[in-house]
Design an enzyme around this catalytic site. Sequence first.
Site, mmCIF file in Angstrom:
data_model
loop_
_atom_site.group_PDB
_atom_site.id
_atom_site.type_symbol
_atom_site.label_atom_id
_atom_site.label_comp_id
_atom_site.label_asym_id
_atom_site.label_seq_id
_atom_site.Cartn_x
_atom_site.Cartn_y
_atom_site.Cartn_z
ATOM 1 N N LYS A 164 0.831 -1.214 0.000
ATOM 2 C CA LYS A 164 0.000 0.000 0.000
ATOM 3 C C LYS A 164 0.869 1.269 0.000
ATOM 4 O O LYS A 164 2.088 1.176 0.096
ATOM 5 C CB LYS A 164 -0.953 -0.034 1.208
HETATM 6 C C1 LIG Z 1 -5.541 -3.970 1.278
HETATM 7 C C2 LIG Z 1 -6.992 -3.686 1.225
HETATM 8 C C3 LIG Z 1 -7.838 -3.950 2.308
HETATM 9 C C4 LIG Z 1 -7.390 -4.682 3.541
HETATM 10 O O1 LIG Z 1 -6.273 -4.148 4.146
HETATM 11 P P1 LIG Z 1 -5.344 -5.070 5.072
HETATM 12 O O2 LIG Z 1 -4.430 -4.090 5.718
HETATM 13 O O3 LIG Z 1 -4.644 -6.029 4.174
HETATM 14 O O4 LIG Z 1 -6.227 -5.756 6.047
HETATM 15 C C5 LIG Z 1 -9.167 -3.585 2.195
HETATM 16 N N1 LIG Z 1 -9.646 -2.998 1.086
HETATM 17 C C6 LIG Z 1 -8.863 -2.751 0.022
HETATM 18 C C7 LIG Z 1 -9.455 -2.091 -1.164
HETATM 19 C C8 LIG Z 1 -7.518 -3.101 0.052
HETATM 20 O O5 LIG Z 1 -6.748 -2.890 -1.016
#
Ligand SMILES: *Cc1c(COP(=O)(O)O)cnc(C)c1O
Length: 395
Positions: free
Chosen positions: A194
């Site tokens: 991310k």
């Molecule tokens: C990565 C992601 C999540 C979940 O995040 P985590 O930190 O992996 O639990 C939820 N929604 C979207 C759109 C994502 O890309």
Amino acid sequence: MPPEPRVAATAPPRTIPYSRQSIDEDDIAAVVEVLRGEWLTTGPRVGEFERAFASAVGAVEAVAVSSGTAALHAMMHALEIGPGDEVIVPTLTFAATANAVLYVGATPVFADVRPDTLLVDPRSVESRIGPRTRAVVAVDYAGQPCDYAELQTTADRYGLALLADACHSLGATWQGRAAGTLARLSAFSFHPVKPITTGEGGMVATDEPELAERMRVFRNHGITVDHRRREASGTWFYEMQDLGFNYRLNDLQCALGLSQLKRLPAMVARRRTLAEYYDRRFAEVDGLRPTTVDARAEHARHLYVVQTSDEATRATAYTALRARGVGVNVHYVPVHLHPYYRRRFGTGPGSCPVAERAYERILSLPLHPQMSDADAEFVADAVSDVVRGAARRAA
Ligand SMILES: *Cc1c(COP(=O)(O)O)cnc(C)c1O
């Protein structure tokens, strides 16, 4: 003695992953400093990270939690969404967006996306609203904010809460407003792929201190510590007011998050430069369509998603690019097509035709701040070559 492992005659090509973390010496030093100190879990870095994050996005409050999924769950809890309620989510998202609705006992209802931006279609959202609908989750797919003006108008008309899954869009703006301030509650993820990372981690941004307080209790088992009563009754007093979870983000992670947050503008800028380069390169490739960017959006460029002309080309391109060391990926399998959702809710093909059709043709190309200019050129050359080759064979 066991023989030494032999080096393969032809070394496998280096793969450029679709995304990866960017960690520098300052990030490492920030974590080491915490390791040498007193607090490993909840200490001073948690509040510092929350305040820095809130100020970076321009929100009143930010609540740190252990993942983006926990952030989505905390959001649902904060609004007391529960059994009997429905929450509308776009189907073209990671499963966690919908799963969080199930965690509180409510029912996710899937909306379709727009064919150009692949963002949730406000008209599809409106068509899904019923007497049990409580909230709409806008997913800023690939790092581009949704049409918040239209979604907010719809939410207001029906008395719904507008929430954001902003896991892709940290650093993005929409009509000059930053992701994190575009909905009542906005969820972020700090997974390594991310925009910034804490290993695992998440945050909810909001302008409502009461909701922030509810989420801080929720992330700590639902336990409140009333310091005045503690003093009156001795030092041990605490009580559980609510059913919560252990969703805390620790001081090591928050120190990394603070350091990463300082680097966010530079990392987003690098992503934008690479995406603009891809845009130029792919403008001249027939049969390859980059996702449209709305003029009102400043895209965070979490993912660079292209659509091929058909399913066969995507399949060919996926295999050929992987073989060449280009770590392409597909984001996402529409959630309503997952076996779990089909079994439990009877969802299936036909209900979100635009997302279903897009799913057959989308490909995410490598895009992350650690990529060099040469990496981007290597990817663009390989993609152009493979897509042109597939078109020639089809002709
Ligand atoms: C990565 C992601 C999540 C979940 O995040 P985590 O930190 O992996 O639990 C939820 N929604 C979207 C759109 C994502 O890309």
